[in-house]
Design a protein around this motif. Structure first.
Motif, PDB file in Angstrom:
ATOM      1  N   MET A 199      -8.420   1.212  -6.325  1.00 26.20           N
ATOM      2  CA  MET A 199      -7.519   1.565  -5.407  1.00 26.20           C
ATOM      3  C   MET A 199      -6.583   0.468  -4.933  1.00 26.20           C
ATOM      4  SD  MET A 199     -10.252   3.962  -3.383  1.00 26.20           S
ATOM      5  CE  MET A 199     -11.492   3.305  -4.293  1.00 26.20           C
ATOM      6  N   GLU A 201      -4.339  -1.976  -3.280  1.00 25.10           N
ATOM      7  CA  GLU A 201      -4.507  -2.737  -1.921  1.00 25.10           C
ATOM      8  C   GLU A 201      -3.300  -2.784  -1.240  1.00 25.10           C
ATOM      9  OE1 GLU A 201      -5.521  -7.302  -2.087  1.00 25.10           O
ATOM     10  OE2 GLU A 201      -6.345  -6.612  -3.673  1.00 25.10           O
ATOM     11  N   ARG A 227      -2.069   8.740   0.526  1.00 29.39           N
ATOM     12  CA  ARG A 227      -3.062   8.430  -0.086  1.00 29.39           C
ATOM     13  C   ARG A 227      -2.589   7.553  -1.549  1.00 29.39           C
ATOM     14  NH1 ARG A 227      -6.848  12.318  -2.140  1.00 29.39           N
ATOM     15  NH2 ARG A 227      -4.958  13.285  -2.762  1.00 29.39           N
ATOM     16  N   PRO A 285     -11.020   8.810  -7.396  1.00 35.97           N
ATOM     17  CA  PRO A 285     -11.073   8.093  -6.444  1.00 35.97           C
ATOM     18  C   PRO A 285      -9.753   7.774  -5.718  1.00 35.97           C
ATOM     19  CG  PRO A 285     -12.115   7.043  -8.360  1.00 35.97           C
ATOM     20  CD  PRO A 285     -11.257   8.076  -8.648  1.00 35.97           C
ATOM     21  N   SER A 337      -7.797   6.233  -1.908  1.00 35.25           N
ATOM     22  CA  SER A 337      -7.932   5.793  -0.593  1.00 35.25           C
ATOM     23  C   SER A 337      -6.594   6.256   0.255  1.00 35.25           C
ATOM     24  CB  SER A 337      -7.952   4.306  -0.384  1.00 35.25           C
ATOM     25  OG  SER A 337      -6.910   3.787  -1.392  1.00 35.25           O
ATOM     26  N   PHE A 356      -4.194   5.758   4.190  1.00 32.44           N
ATOM     27  CA  PHE A 356      -3.750   4.773   4.800  1.00 32.44           C
ATOM     28  C   PHE A 356      -2.654   5.331   5.622  1.00 32.44           C
ATOM     29  CE2 PHE A 356      -1.011   3.597   1.619  1.00 32.44           C
ATOM     30  CZ  PHE A 356      -1.911   3.200   0.443  1.00 32.44           C
TER      31      PHE A 356
END
Ligand SMILES: O=C(O)CCC(=O)C(=O)O
Ligand SMILES: [Fe+2]
Length: 292
Positions: A1, A3, A168, A230, A232, A234
């Motif tokens: 994922m 950074e 995402r 998967p 993440s 933000f």
């Protein structure tokens, strides 16, 4: 994922950062991280008015070409048009000085692409699956072959109500490529010449462009992939900016309105780590030269 690396820059000239900090930022960027500038707002006067007027004229995404001074959107009244154009022109200059100040090595071969103003709310917007940027994807533009060059983009959230821009991010490029590339048929002989002759593409579509377009399409059209990979989430607060290689970082924009964006094209040879580029990764996977 993916950074997110925070860079404490307060001005649109990257040169105020120490040489070490600039080196760290370059490593992070080329390693497919997102450079986030929490203290770097782009300020536009009367942004509410610009948003209201451009949306009323039916423009969700205004695209500006700094090389020709052309703003794509016929419907705007002259004063609004001039205000939008000058905000875009200044954004282009700011983003360029940011990139070149931070990474002087990119000066060799940097191509300034389009600048855009994105007044519309992303969430709930109707669009075809191919244009739906709420689905994870890597960037690739059908009519603008990059022939191996990188797509580097700078974004600023200028939302006047203080709403964040929500993104995402998915898996690393190599994982995306390993999943989809084996099923992508090679570029058919003659197609790239035909597209160029018919002026559908601005330059010749190389095998690299072919793979990147297919990756973009296959990621977006695969509902199971979208729901299972998967990812993440933000949020980029209003008054912040960020920079990312969008041809490599799998991303989706979920929510938010009112942003500025600048696109740059960078030759792989200008990178510090060319081997980390999508071109070299795809060449390793396909055992072929893809952009010559
Ligand atoms: O508008 C954004 O925040 C990004 C949308 C996107 O994925 C794109 O323009 O390629
Ligand atoms: Fe994108």
């Amino acid at each position: 994922m993916t950074e997110i690396v925070r860079v404490p820059l307060r001005e649109w000239t990257g040169s105020t950062l120490s040489a070490d900090a600039r080196d760290d930022a370059l490593h992070a960027l080329e390693a497919a991280k997102i450079l986030f500038f929490p203290q770097l707002p782009y300020s536009v006067e009367r942004i509410e008015l610009l948003r209201a007027n451009t949306l009323a004229a039916g423009s969700k995404n205004l695209s500006y070409d700094s090389a020709t001074g052309r703003l794509r959107s016929a419907e705007l009244a002259a004063p609004v048009r001039e205000a939008v154009k000058s905000a875009l022109e200044r954004y282009c200059t700011s983003a360029r000085s940011l990139v070149l100040g931070l990474f002087p090595r990119y000066a060799a071969g940097l191509i300034v692409g389009r600048t855009s103003f994105r007044p519309a709310e992303i969430a709930g917007r109707e669009s075809s699956w191919r244009k739906d940027d709420t689905r994870l994807h890597v960037d690739s533009f059908p009519s603008t072959p990059v022939q191996g060059k990188r797509i580097l983009r700078v974004f600023s959230n200028v939302n006047p109500e203080g709403e964040p821009r929500a993104w995402r991010s998915g898996e690393p490029f190599e994982d995306v490529a390993k999943k989809f590339v084996p099923d992508i048929p090679p570029l058919a002989h003659g197609v790239s010449l035909l597209l160029a002759c018919l002026k559908i593409t601005k330059q010749r579509r190389t095998a690299y462009d072919h793979y990147m377009l297919k990756l973009h399409d296959r990621m977006k059209s695969d509902a199971q992939y979208q729901s299972r990979v998967p990812a993440s989430a933000f949020e980029f607060p209003a008054g912040t900016s960020w920079m990312v290689y969008t041809d490599q970082v799998s991303h989706a924009a979920m929510r938010g309105s009112c942003a500025f964006e600048q696109t740059f094209y960078i030759p792989v040879e200008a990178m510090e780590s060319p081997e980390s580029s999508p071109l070299r990764i795809l060449e390793r996977l396909t055992h072929a030269r893809l952009a010559s």
